[in-house]
Structures are given as structure tokens and as C-alpha cells.
Design a protein around this motif. Structure first.
Motif, mmCIF file in Angstrom:
data_model
loop_
_atom_site.group_PDB
_atom_site.id
_atom_site.type_symbol
_atom_site.label_atom_id
_atom_site.label_comp_id
_atom_site.label_asym_id
_atom_site.label_seq_id
_atom_site.Cartn_x
_atom_site.Cartn_y
_atom_site.Cartn_z
ATOM 1 N N THR A 41 -8.018 -13.600 6.436
ATOM 2 C CA THR A 41 -7.775 -12.200 6.784
ATOM 3 C C THR A 41 -7.326 -11.438 5.535
ATOM 4 O O THR A 41 -6.404 -11.855 4.844
ATOM 5 N N GLU A 43 -6.653 -7.373 3.880
ATOM 6 C CA GLU A 43 -6.530 -5.937 4.073
ATOM 7 C C GLU A 43 -6.403 -5.248 2.720
ATOM 8 O O GLU A 43 -5.838 -5.811 1.780
ATOM 9 N N HIS A 51 -7.261 0.339 6.683
ATOM 10 C CA HIS A 51 -6.302 -0.686 7.090
ATOM 11 C C HIS A 51 -4.884 -0.119 7.083
ATOM 12 O O HIS A 51 -4.497 0.592 6.160
ATOM 13 N N SER A 56 -1.900 -9.198 6.869
ATOM 14 C CA SER A 56 -2.839 -10.272 6.544
ATOM 15 C C SER A 56 -2.251 -11.245 5.527
ATOM 16 O O SER A 56 -1.277 -10.949 4.833
ATOM 17 N N ILE A 59 -3.342 -9.633 0.799
ATOM 18 C CA ILE A 59 -3.221 -8.174 0.780
ATOM 19 C C ILE A 59 -3.652 -7.644 -0.583
ATOM 20 O O ILE A 59 -3.218 -8.134 -1.625
#
Length: 314
Positions: A41, A43, A51, A56, A59
Motif C-alpha cells: 500500500t 500513498e 490521497h 499506508s 508513504i
């Protein structure tokens, strides 16, 4: 260079933030990291980004966004650590320090370390790795200096120096895109039409191709940079907002009024670094048009020559 370290940290379940003072760096890195780490994940956080949660494992963020976090990251990477506004804003430095956990690793990345970093490196207080070559192994393009008399006054009157026109007509590879830097927003706006007309007259572009001007407050900034990256534009004239952190595969770089005070040594080195970034075209031209050499011009060129000398020894 970062991918092995990021991979190792992710496998250990570590949380990582890759931050930069420049929003264009984050916008460029996000799709590249998203493609490379498809099972993670990710962002991208910056003003106006889609976002918002920021939860996440990986990052990407502008350094301003680090103010949202307290002891959140096991690994903090700050790219372009010498870029404005980070190096001048103590609150951003404090925010970065607060965002990292007490037991964490912080990595700083830059091609142009400022005096305090160079001193710490020289004294052995800052462990570091110096990489004088790019991933493709070719030397850095060395800027050529072109004298253009009365350049500043000509540009102010929407006129282009003969030296610039001559270079446009005799480029080594006319198929390369053009990245043109100017010192002032007002100047690049005014020169857009003049340069477009010149490119049409010299046959460098066809009537269906386009030149755009982009600057920090441009509401279409992201779209224009994306167009240029997708080769939908032949030329882009810009301020120092694109001096660093962006990659275009095949460009020639021209700096108009390179002796202007806005073009300091670090800025000129970074600007020169926009050329030759692809293994398919590692030798783009870099031209500094000036109406009088400055210390910044000479030091920037010498820094690149010095890096190439070190690169030859590897």
C-alpha cells in the motif's frame, strides 16, 4: 539506488516515508514506486493530492506533510535534502526529526550537498556514499558556455540572442525535446510566443507541435509536465521549479541568462543533470547562455568535471 533498501525494509514489516521538498519529485516518484511495489500500500501526500489518510506502509510526501506524523516511521528518506524550502526552514527539519521513530534510520539524498553537509562528511561525522556515475555508467553531460551580448536586456524586450538562435538551428540531435530555463516567471511567459515562432521558422517543430511555459503557481503545472513527459510537447520553458527531481528520457537543456542571481551553483548543477538521464540517450546537450560569467557558472561546470573525473576511475 533506493529499491534494494526499500525492499529489505518492507520485508521486515518496516514503515517507510520518502519525502522531498519538491512536489514534482513526489508526483514523479509515485507511479514508479507503485509499479515497482505492486503488493504494498502506497500513498502520495502533497497539497491537492487525492490521497488523504496517510496510513499506508510506504508513504511519499512533501516535507511539509511530515508535520502530520509523530514517531511514525522506521525508515525516513529525504530526497533533495538541499532543496528549498527544506534547508532554510528549521520547522521542516524539526518535523522530519519528529516523524521518525526513536529507533529508526534516516537517509539523505542529494547531488549537491550544501556546506554544512560537506563539512560533516569531510570530518567523518556523517556516514555517506558518493556515487559519481549514473546507473547507465556514462559520464555527466558537461555544460557549454555561450556568450550572448546584452542577453538580459534582449530577453526583457522579447528578443532572443543570436547565439541561442544559432544553437537551435545546429543542435546535434533535433529529435530531442527542449527544456529551456529562464530566471523569471514574467520572462518565460513573454518568451513563449517568441521561442515558439523561432522553433517553427527553424523547422524544429511543426505547426501541430507545441511549446508550453510552466511555473510554480501555474494551475496547469501538473498537466503540462505530464504532457512533456509523454512527448506531447516538443519544448517546455520553465523556472527553477524543474531544476531537480524530474526525469525526461531525451532532452537538450538551455539556460537563458545563466548569470542571473537565481541560478546559483547548486541550481545550475541540478539543471544540467536533467540531460542524459536515459541509457538510450546519455549525452544530451547542456548550454548556459550568459552575458558574463559568474562564480556560480564556473563552479557548477567545475563540479560536473570533477564528478566525471571521479567517475572515470570506477
Amino acid at each position: 539506488m533506493l529499491f534494494p533498501a526499500i525492499t529489505a525494509a518492507l520485508k521486515q514489516g518496516k514503515r517507510i516515508a520518502l519525502a522531498s521538498p519538491r512536489v514534482d519529485v513526489i508526483r514523479e516518484l509515485f507511479p514508479r514506486l507503485e509499479q515497482a511495489f505492486q503488493d504494498v500500500t502506497i500513498e502520495a501526500l502533497y497539497g491537492g493530492s487525492e490521497h488523504k489518510a496517510g496510513k499506508s506502509q510506504l508513504i511519499l510526501a512533501t516535507t511539509h506533510q511530515l508535520m502530520r506524523y509523530y514517531q511514525a516511521f522506521d525508515v525516513l528518506i529525504i530526497d533533495e535534502v538541499d532543496a528549498f524550502p527544506f534547508y532554510l526552514d528549521k520547522s521542516l527539519m524539526y518535523a522530519a526529526k519528529q516523524a521518525a521513530k526513536k529507533q529508526s534510520t534516516t537517509l539523505y539524498l542529494t547531488a549537491t550537498p550544501r556546506k554544512n553537509f560537506r563539512l560533516q562528511m569531510k570530518l567523518g561525522k556523517l556516514p555517506h556514499v558518493f556515487v559519481p556515475l549514473r546507473y547507465h555508467g556514462h559520464l555527466l553531460p558537461v555544460p557549454k558556455l555561450k556568450l550572448a551580448f546584452h542577453l538580459t536586456s534582449q530577453l526583457a524586450n522579447k528578443k532572443l540572442p543570436n547565439a541561442f538562435q544559432k544553437w537551435l538551428m545546429n543542435r546535434q540531435n533535433p529529435q530531442r525535446q527542449l527544456l529551456i530555463f529562464g530566471p523569471k516567471i514574467s520572462m518565460i511567459k513573454e518568451l513563449k510566443e517568441v521561442i515558439t515562432l523561432l522553433l517553427l521558422q527553424t523547422g524544429a517543430i511543426s505547426a501541430s507541435e507545441e511549446l508550453q511555459a510552466v511555473y510554480a503557481a501555474d494551475k496547469d503545472r501538473e498537466a503540462k509536465i505530464k504532457q512533456f513527459r509523454n512527448r506531447e510537447l516538443h519544448a517546455l520553458i520553465t523556472t527553477t521549479i524543474l531544476e531537480r527531481g524530474v526525469t525526461f528520457p531525451s532532452v537538450d537543456v538551455a539556460v537563458l541568462a545563466a548569470g542571473h542571481e537565481v541560478f546559483n551553483e547548486a541550481a545550475l548543477v541540478q539543471i544540467a543533470g536533467r540531460a542524459g538521464r536515459s541509457a538510450d540517450d546519455p549525452s544530451g546537450e547542456v548550454i548556459f547562455f550568459h552575458d558574463g560569467k559568474t562564480d556560480a557558472i564556473e563552479k557548477a561546470r567545475q563540479m560536473i568535471l570533477d564528478m566525471n573525473e571521479r567517475g572515470k576511475k570506477l
